[in-house]
Structures are given as C-alpha cells and as structure tokens.
Design an enzyme around this catalytic site. Structure first.
Site: not given
Ligand code: CIR
Length: 263
Positions: A163, A250
């Site tokens: 991201h 997140c």
């Molecule tokens: C994903 O791949 O969507 C999750 N395993 C990790 C998401 C992490 N989100 C973020 O950093 N905003």
C-alpha cells in the site's frame, strides 16, 4: 472545546492464518499472542486520548483486524471502500454500520477498488496509491465525492509494496517518513521528508496522534531519526500482525467524534 477522538478497532479474527499475502511468505501466526499484542496497541491508543471502540470478531474474515482498509474517515464525510482483494470486500458492512452515527457515508462502487491503506491524507491533500488493490476508477469516485469539500485527490504509483502507506506516512505537521525505494520522493517535494533507514524497509508506517506516534519496536535505526526530529514514540510489538502483512495504521480508524457537516 476538545474533540473526542474515536479509534475503531476490531478483534483479531481466528481465521487470520488464512490472511491475504502479497509480498510475504506465509508463516505460523500465534492467535493468542496476536490478540494480546493487538490489545496492547489499543491501550496505547487509549493512553494517547482515543476512545477505543472494539468491534466484535469476524470469525470468517481473516484480514478483518485491518479496519483501516474498509473506510477513509475525514472531518466532513466517510468513504466506505471497496477493497481490492475479494476476500476482504465483506469487511465493509460492519464498518459502515459503526460509522453511521458519526459521518455521512459515500460508497465506492464497482469497478472501483481501493484499500484505505493506499490513502494518505495530509491536510486537504489526499494521495491514493495505485497498487494491486486500488485503481483509477476509485480515485475518480473519490475525487467526485471529496472535491466539493475542498480536498485535492491525486493518484500516485507505488513500487513493490502493498500500500501507499507502507511507503510513506505523516509523522508530524507537514513532515513525512518515507521509503524512497517504494515511492518517488520528488512527489512530496513540498514536505519535510525523513527517510527510513535502508536496512528497515517496512519502517515508514506510523500512526500519528497529535505530537506522538505509535510505532513498532522493529525499526530502531529509523526510530533514532524520528526521535531526532522531535517526535515522541510509543512502541508496540505487533510481530504477529506483521506476519499477516499488517502494520500499525491498518489496525485502527481514528477520527474526531463530531458529526458536523452532515448533509
Ligand atoms: C492484506 O493483504 O490485505 C492483509 N493481509 C494486510 C492488510 C494490511 N493493511 C494495511 O496495511 N492497511
């Protein structure tokens, strides 16, 4: 009048071991430890003045602890996202319900996709990473919804990371912490930039609350640079969530509680 700050979080799902992974290999995740670490993260948010609202576990949604990806909450309005990974799309329903008391909601429609982790807001500038999760259609929908409130929405290309906020976050007023191998630093020439230590590529993600940040224990070299810039660091150990390709932003949606500006 001081504003109440809300932090929406969600209990770590028992299914987290089936999380999405893009740049990491799968490793065992200790669910109990993940929950203890997540609880500590919540207590740090509370100590920094947030009223923490923990949503119940979603046992069938592996990545649902990462609430940031389901919404973008601004002072005037909240965007309910349409996450790029299909397994994550159902996460938005309960987040939308939790936000109804606070904001007017705008929903991203197909074929737009965006994860909140790709959205960096600095004042009235909103930068959206075009990643494997977020696309131009969503950026256009966001611009249409947010331009009337005076926001400038701009799409940026990110390299080799999940991201935009894996690569850059705000650590103090107009000061960004950046990994220049994942995002072109010249895109942010109007800001004071602090580069992460190159041996700590994941170090650019921080949660900023006022003059302090919440920061993983894993990046001591970059932490020295952050502290030298006068920012107070509150460390957390989120080792189990890092294995799920998560970070600190997140795990919460932080916003002022007021619901002014509702149409
Ligand atoms: C994903 O791949 O969507 C999750 N395993 C990790 C998401 C992490 N989100 C973020 O950093 N905003």
């Amino acid at each position: 009048m001081t504003q109440t700050k809300i932090a929406i979080t969600r209990q770590v799902s028992r299914a987290i071991i089936r999380c999405e992974l893009t740049h990491l290999d799968r490793q065992p995740i200790d669910l109990d430890l993940a929950r203890r670490q997540h609880h500590h993260y919540e207590t740090v948010l509370a100590a920094l003045g947030c009223q923490v609202i923990q949503l119940p576990e979603e046992p069938e949604l592996p990545d649902s602890v990462f609430v940031e990806d389901a919404a973008i909450v601004l002072d005037e309005v909240a965007i309910i996202t349409r996450p790029g990974a299909d397994s994550r799309k159902p996460e938005t329903y309960s987040i939308a319900r939790a936000l109804v008391p606070y904001r007017t909601l705008v929903t991203i429609e197909a074929s737009g996709t965006v994860d909140g982790g790709d959205v960096l807001t600095v004042g009235k500038d909103i930068y959206v990473g075009l990643s494997t999760r977020s696309n131009q259609q969503a950026v256009e929908q966001m611009a249409k919804a947010l331009n009337p409130y005076g926001y400038r929405v701009q799409a940026l290309h990110v390299n080799d990371c999940l991201h935009l906020k894996s690569a850059v976050t705000e650590i103090a007023e107009d000061t960004l912490l950046i990994n220049p191998t994942w995002i072109d630093r010249s895109l942010f020439s109007g800001y004071r930039l602090i580069e992460i230590d190159p041996s700590e590529p994941y170090a650019a993600n921080v949660v900023r609350i006022g003059g302090a940040i919440v920061y993983p224990i894993d990046y001591p070299r970059t932490q020295v640079k952050i502290e030298a810039a006068g920012v107070t660091v509150h460390n957390v150990n989120v080792s189990e969530l890092i294995k799920a390709e998560g970070a600190v932003t997140c795990c919460s949606l932080i916003f002022n509680a007021h619901n002014q500006g509702r149409k």
